[in-house]
Design an enzyme around this catalytic site. Structure first.
Site, PDB file in Angstrom:
ATOM      1  N   ARG A  30     -27.771   4.433  21.654  1.00  0.00           N
ATOM      2  CA  ARG A  30     -29.166   4.158  21.314  1.00  0.00           C
ATOM      3  C   ARG A  30     -29.445   2.681  21.586  1.00  0.00           C
ATOM      4  O   ARG A  30     -28.617   1.810  21.288  1.00  0.00           O
ATOM      5  CB  ARG A  30     -29.444   4.481  19.835  1.00  0.00           C
ATOM      6  CG  ARG A  30     -29.392   5.963  19.496  1.00  0.00           C
ATOM      7  CD  ARG A  30     -30.605   6.696  20.091  1.00  0.00           C
ATOM      8  NE  ARG A  30     -30.598   8.122  19.805  1.00  0.00           N
ATOM      9  CZ  ARG A  30     -30.123   9.052  20.621  1.00  0.00           C
ATOM     10  NH1 ARG A  30     -29.576   8.691  21.770  1.00  0.00           N
ATOM     11  NH2 ARG A  30     -30.183  10.323  20.303  1.00  0.00           N
ATOM     12  N   HIS A  67     -31.236   6.247  31.265  1.00  0.00           N
ATOM     13  CA  HIS A  67     -31.081   7.246  30.202  1.00  0.00           C
ATOM     14  C   HIS A  67     -30.652   8.601  30.783  1.00  0.00           C
ATOM     15  O   HIS A  67     -31.288   9.636  30.547  1.00  0.00           O
ATOM     16  CB  HIS A  67     -32.370   7.398  29.399  1.00  0.00           C
ATOM     17  CG  HIS A  67     -32.118   7.919  28.006  1.00  0.00           C
ATOM     18  ND1 HIS A  67     -32.859   7.529  26.917  1.00  0.00           N
ATOM     19  CD2 HIS A  67     -31.203   8.800  27.522  1.00  0.00           C
ATOM     20  CE1 HIS A  67     -32.429   8.150  25.826  1.00  0.00           C
ATOM     21  NE2 HIS A  67     -31.416   8.929  26.182  1.00  0.00           N
TER      22      HIS A  67
END
Length: 311
Positions: free
Chosen positions: A226, A274
């Site tokens: 994250r 991502h």
């Protein structure tokens, strides 16, 4: 009784999931209807992604559970209208395998010094053999499903792996530490650090200047977890000083990463968009369908989110 199962997600799309969910639910033997446009008063289950327009769960009086299609639940776990069980996506066939491949690939890339050979404009003959894996300590912060799978894979390649988690874990072949008091010990001397913690108030900026200072000089940082786990300013300073040799980053506080962010121009940073671990429709649909089957059979749901912990 016919169950009503609402598909509520902007990404991934209904078109991507309609056929896999239909097949997986059909295999359970349950009677159901499935779609993105069902009457709220009749919905029993929601197949969900936090980017959905559905944000008020009080509209669904029959709702039994929400089945998240993402591994991350930080954008929905605190929703005060969500009072039914929430299950996160744990998909060994798709999400987990994808993460293992990403992490082992980049760990080996940095361990073997591949960048020096791939990017070698001077055609220099760098006759320097890398150390063996047994001489390269690796620390993995986060021992959930993804972190544990990655730590085991790295250990199988011969790396001495230390895993750290909020609560105590015992995993064969790994040195497992836990709790705030042992975080520093987990970081001490690590030459490669992999971040796979959830995004919670307790993990924000967990990799700050003090934490970075405990790594081995010239360490490598890999973050497919994250974005908020890293104090960006502290990491850039560590890269500039040489404390950190390189950072491979897949997640960021703002996504897409703004074009003027300092990470883009820094020679010590690799940016991936991502992509470390994606939900695969076929296998994820089977996870969702099995949880609905379990619920209807009176069995406990798998991968339930701990609301207090935030994951």
């Amino acid at each position: 009784m016919t169950l009503s199962i609402l598909y509520a997600a902007s990404s991934p799309s209904w078109e991507e999931y309609e056929a896999p969910l239909t097949a997986a639910l059909g295999a359970t033997g349950l009677r159901y209807r499935l779609g993105p446009d069902l009457p709220a008063a009749e919905v029993d289950y929601i197949v969900y992604a936090p980017d959905s327009d559905v944000q008020d769960f009080s509209r669904f009086p029959r709702l039994k559970a929400v089945l998240n299609l993402w591994a991350g639940v930080e954008k929905v776990v605190g929703n005060p209208t969500l009072r039914v069980p929430l299950a996160r996506m744990v998909d060994d066939e798709g999400l987990t395998q994808g993460m293992v491949e990403y992490v082992t690939g980049h760990v080996l890339r940095h361990h073997l010094g591949m960048d020096a050979h791939i990017v070698n404009p001077d055609h220099a003959w760098h006759h320097e053999a890398p150390p063996l894996s047994r001489d390269r300590p690796v620390t993995v912060l986060g021992l959930g499903a993804l972190g544990t799978a990655c730590a085991r894979a790295l250990s199988a390649l011969g790396f001495p792996v230390t895993g750290w988690s909020r609560t105590a874990k015992q995993i064969d072949g790994l040195r497992c530490l836990h709790g705030t008091d042992q975080l520093g010990t987990a970081l001490d001397g690590a030459q490669i650090l992999v971040l796979l913690l959830p995004d919670t108030a307790a993990t924000t900026d967990i990799l700050d200047a003090a934490a970075l200072a405990r790594l081995a000089p010239g360490a490598f940082v890999i973050n497919p977890g994250r974005g908020p786990l890293i104090d960006d300013g502290a990491l850039l300073a560590a890269l500039d000083s040489g404390r950190v040799a390189h950072a491979t980053l897949d997640v960021f506080r703002t996504e897409p990463l703004p074009r003027d962010h300092a990470y883009w121009a820094h020679p010590g940073v690799t940016i991936t968009p991502h992509i470390a671990s994606e939900t695969r429709a076929g296998s994820a649909a089977r996870v969702v369908a099995d949880n609905i089957r379990r619920s209807e059979a009176g069995e406990p749901l798998r991968h339930l989110v701990d609301r207090a912990a935030g994951y």
